[in-house]
Scaffold this motif. Sequence first.
Motif, mmCIF file in Angstrom:
data_model
loop_
_atom_site.group_PDB
_atom_site.id
_atom_site.type_symbol
_atom_site.label_atom_id
_atom_site.label_comp_id
_atom_site.label_asym_id
_atom_site.label_seq_id
_atom_site.Cartn_x
_atom_site.Cartn_y
_atom_site.Cartn_z
ATOM 1 N N ALA A 93 0.514 -1.111 0.004
ATOM 2 C CA ALA A 93 0.006 0.005 0.045
ATOM 3 C C ALA A 93 0.826 1.288 0.104
ATOM 4 O O ALA A 93 0.402 2.132 -0.412
ATOM 5 N N LEU A 94 1.836 1.157 0.536
ATOM 6 C CA LEU A 94 2.547 2.440 0.859
ATOM 7 C C LEU A 94 3.564 2.810 -0.226
ATOM 8 O O LEU A 94 4.091 3.858 -0.666
ATOM 9 N N MET A 95 4.096 1.674 -1.060
ATOM 10 C CA MET A 95 4.971 1.734 -2.134
ATOM 11 C C MET A 95 4.835 1.012 -3.368
ATOM 12 O O MET A 95 4.581 1.718 -4.432
ATOM 13 N N TRP A 96 4.886 -0.207 -3.332
ATOM 14 C CA TRP A 96 4.948 -1.043 -4.650
ATOM 15 C C TRP A 96 3.706 -1.548 -5.218
ATOM 16 O O TRP A 96 3.848 -2.358 -6.168
ATOM 17 N N GLY A 97 2.581 -1.159 -4.546
ATOM 18 C CA GLY A 97 1.280 -1.769 -4.937
ATOM 19 C C GLY A 97 0.989 -1.420 -6.423
ATOM 20 O O GLY A 97 0.788 -1.897 -7.408
ATOM 21 N N TYR A 98 0.991 -0.181 -6.619
ATOM 22 C CA TYR A 98 0.706 0.469 -7.791
ATOM 23 C C TYR A 98 1.590 0.302 -9.136
ATOM 24 O O TYR A 98 1.396 -0.011 -9.865
ATOM 25 N N PRO A 111 1.348 -12.677 -16.532
ATOM 26 C CA PRO A 111 0.379 -11.980 -15.665
ATOM 27 C C PRO A 111 -0.791 -12.530 -14.883
ATOM 28 O O PRO A 111 -1.405 -13.046 -15.673
ATOM 29 N N ALA A 112 -0.726 -12.270 -13.804
ATOM 30 C CA ALA A 112 -1.854 -12.842 -12.916
ATOM 31 C C ALA A 112 -3.292 -12.280 -13.249
ATOM 32 O O ALA A 112 -3.174 -11.031 -13.598
ATOM 33 N N PRO A 113 -4.130 -12.884 -13.304
ATOM 34 C CA PRO A 113 -5.486 -12.666 -13.420
ATOM 35 C C PRO A 113 -6.164 -11.435 -12.366
ATOM 36 O O PRO A 113 -5.524 -11.663 -11.411
ATOM 37 N N VAL A 114 -6.982 -10.699 -12.775
ATOM 38 C CA VAL A 114 -7.370 -9.806 -11.906
ATOM 39 C C VAL A 114 -7.908 -10.407 -10.825
ATOM 40 O O VAL A 114 -8.080 -9.906 -9.448
ATOM 41 N N TYR A 141 11.214 -1.902 -14.186
ATOM 42 C CA TYR A 141 9.735 -2.194 -13.816
ATOM 43 C C TYR A 141 9.321 -3.072 -14.780
ATOM 44 O O TYR A 141 8.330 -3.163 -15.614
ATOM 45 N N THR A 142 9.880 -4.481 -14.754
ATOM 46 C CA THR A 142 9.197 -5.453 -15.698
ATOM 47 C C THR A 142 8.738 -6.704 -14.946
ATOM 48 O O THR A 142 8.685 -6.801 -13.505
ATOM 49 N N LEU A 143 7.679 -7.505 -15.477
ATOM 50 C CA LEU A 143 7.116 -8.392 -14.652
ATOM 51 C C LEU A 143 8.177 -9.468 -14.202
ATOM 52 O O LEU A 143 8.048 -9.806 -12.912
ATOM 53 N N TYR A 202 -2.077 -3.960 -15.433
ATOM 54 C CA TYR A 202 -3.592 -3.354 -15.461
ATOM 55 C C TYR A 202 -3.558 -1.791 -15.872
ATOM 56 O O TYR A 202 -2.833 -1.054 -15.505
ATOM 57 N N PRO A 203 -4.861 -1.370 -16.166
ATOM 58 C CA PRO A 203 -5.110 -0.159 -16.362
ATOM 59 C C PRO A 203 -5.202 0.604 -14.934
ATOM 60 O O PRO A 203 -5.656 -0.186 -13.673
ATOM 61 N N LEU A 204 -5.189 1.937 -14.793
ATOM 62 C CA LEU A 204 -5.341 2.678 -13.515
ATOM 63 C C LEU A 204 -6.739 2.569 -12.790
ATOM 64 O O LEU A 204 -6.733 2.362 -11.459
ATOM 65 N N PRO A 205 -7.799 2.557 -13.528
ATOM 66 C CA PRO A 205 -9.069 2.301 -12.933
ATOM 67 C C PRO A 205 -9.130 0.673 -12.135
ATOM 68 O O PRO A 205 -9.838 0.611 -11.182
ATOM 69 N N VAL A 206 -8.484 -0.390 -12.800
ATOM 70 C CA VAL A 206 -8.529 -1.705 -12.321
ATOM 71 C C VAL A 206 -7.586 -1.552 -11.192
ATOM 72 O O VAL A 206 -7.891 -2.167 -9.895
ATOM 73 N N ALA A 207 -6.392 -0.775 -11.425
ATOM 74 C CA ALA A 207 -5.692 -0.717 -9.946
ATOM 75 C C ALA A 207 -6.251 -0.291 -8.987
ATOM 76 O O ALA A 207 -6.215 -0.510 -7.377
ATOM 77 N N SER A 208 -6.931 0.951 -8.917
ATOM 78 C CA SER A 208 -7.656 1.744 -8.150
ATOM 79 C C SER A 208 -8.674 0.942 -7.395
ATOM 80 O O SER A 208 -9.127 0.833 -6.189
#
Length: 548
Positions: free
Chosen positions: A237-242, A309-312, A377-379, A251-257
């Motif tokens: 939450a503080l750094m590496w999630g986004y 990539p892991a599914p949502v 920043y690669t998978l 993932y697109p930004l709306p999915v991440a949020s």
Amino acid sequence: MQNSAIDSPRAWLMWSLGALAYVVAVMQRTSFGVASVTASERFGAGASLVSLFVVVQLLTYAGMQVPVGLLSDRFGTRLVLASGAALMCIGQLDLAFSTSVVSAIIARILVGAGDAMTFTAVLRMLPAWFSAGRIPVLNQLTGMIGQGGQLLSSIPLAAMLGIAGWTSTFLAASLASAGVAVVVLVALRNAPPGTPEQPLRIAAGLRAQVMDVLRLPASRLAFWIHWMCAFWTMVFALMWGYPFLLRGLGYPLPVASGLFTVMVIAGIPAGPLIGLLSRRAPLQRTNLALLSSLLAAVPWLAVLLWPGPAPVWLMAIVVAGIAAAGPGSGIGFDVARASNPLHRIGTATGIVIVGGFSAGLVNILVVGVVLDLAGGYTLDAFRWAMSTQFVFWVVGVIGAYQARAQARRLDSARGVRYPSLWAVLRREAANWIVQWRNFRAPAEAVTPPGQLELILDDGRVIRVAAVLPGTGGALVAVDVVPSGAPEDWWHQRVDDYLELVGTEELEVGAVEVRCADAASVARVRALIDADLADRGVPLAHEVTTRGR
């Protein structure tokens, strides 16, 4: 005589103000996480340098925990809380106009210092305004509601960053803390009117007080419990999630949020549930903390091993597990509170918090270093970087169980009995099955609604109204008795009470008998006391009215 303001509407107003301050503090704490990708571009910094911003913030937070406890004792919640909000205001204002790495780091130090002055100060205020029975629940509620600040940073703050830009976003965050500082100074009070001031006990010195806390194995156990449960949330939450969701998984930004929203919502039931289990099975708290941390560890392992990539849906399970692991860290506060005297609770709480934040800040820095070494920043780079979480988790688990072994040796010498985890789970499962049966078909239920079945060593069943947390790690069996029961009935019931207390795996240490009215209380108390006197045996019991 109890102050009339205790548990009053004004008390709830004071708690609400403290909770508001904590919500905004959590928003400031997590604000850089949603801006970390933008920060990398703004400051021209790599992953390891960007992670340093959050590391110094958490290092400041962790390092100030014990001093903040002493400041809260000396100056009170109101001044400390307002000062913390002011520091966060200045820090976010600096960050809003900062264009250099040095200035940004100073800004995060100020935010970390202000954040450190919030949660501990709010908890310190609660005993002055609320009765003791409400404090554990309010502790959990404060932490749970505070996570709403993460929701504020992951949705409106993240959206504002994309629309209005860096300066406007962090300027708005700064104004939020400025508003909190004003509200706290104007409206919040440390204690009800007429409450005598409690002088700060500093005779032994800070270092000696810290050593007294650390000398207890249970305090070290609490430290490691917080370590193995809290760092999952901090790293994500503080750094590496986004960055992981946006750059690693694409993932697109709306999915991440949306996933961050899932994490906040999933934490709402997790906090009270874990708090309830911690109170119901106080001698199994380490195992409960381990199970809580596994809810984050197992899904994370699945994501890191997933081909591509892991599914949502799998990431949704991960964030829900992280949300459940976070409240597990609160078990550490329960352990520390049970083992330390009242005048050292503030110091012990600060030391416990240092556990999770130390693990979190070091792991955040390690993830950044590994990302740089693995190509950015690669998978694949994220797989290696995020897998370092398991190193910190294993360290926490080993530390917790080593400290638990030492604490149990001391408890055994004091006569504390430890039932097996299986016995605890079987008891709780039986209680829930009875409650569900009564809910589904109360007319056909064998036991009246609201009653539990407790099984003795010989297989005989004794029904009571409830089993509640007691003192010293024991439970209290609550018995709601019929009016006008004859003396021979009471003779058999006292025998049941003695059998309950004598069955080790039930963990019942006392009995609370609830009667219909005050006249019944006097009669029942006399009958029980006379029966125990005839037997010549002791029984920890209390007789009260049902309206208690």
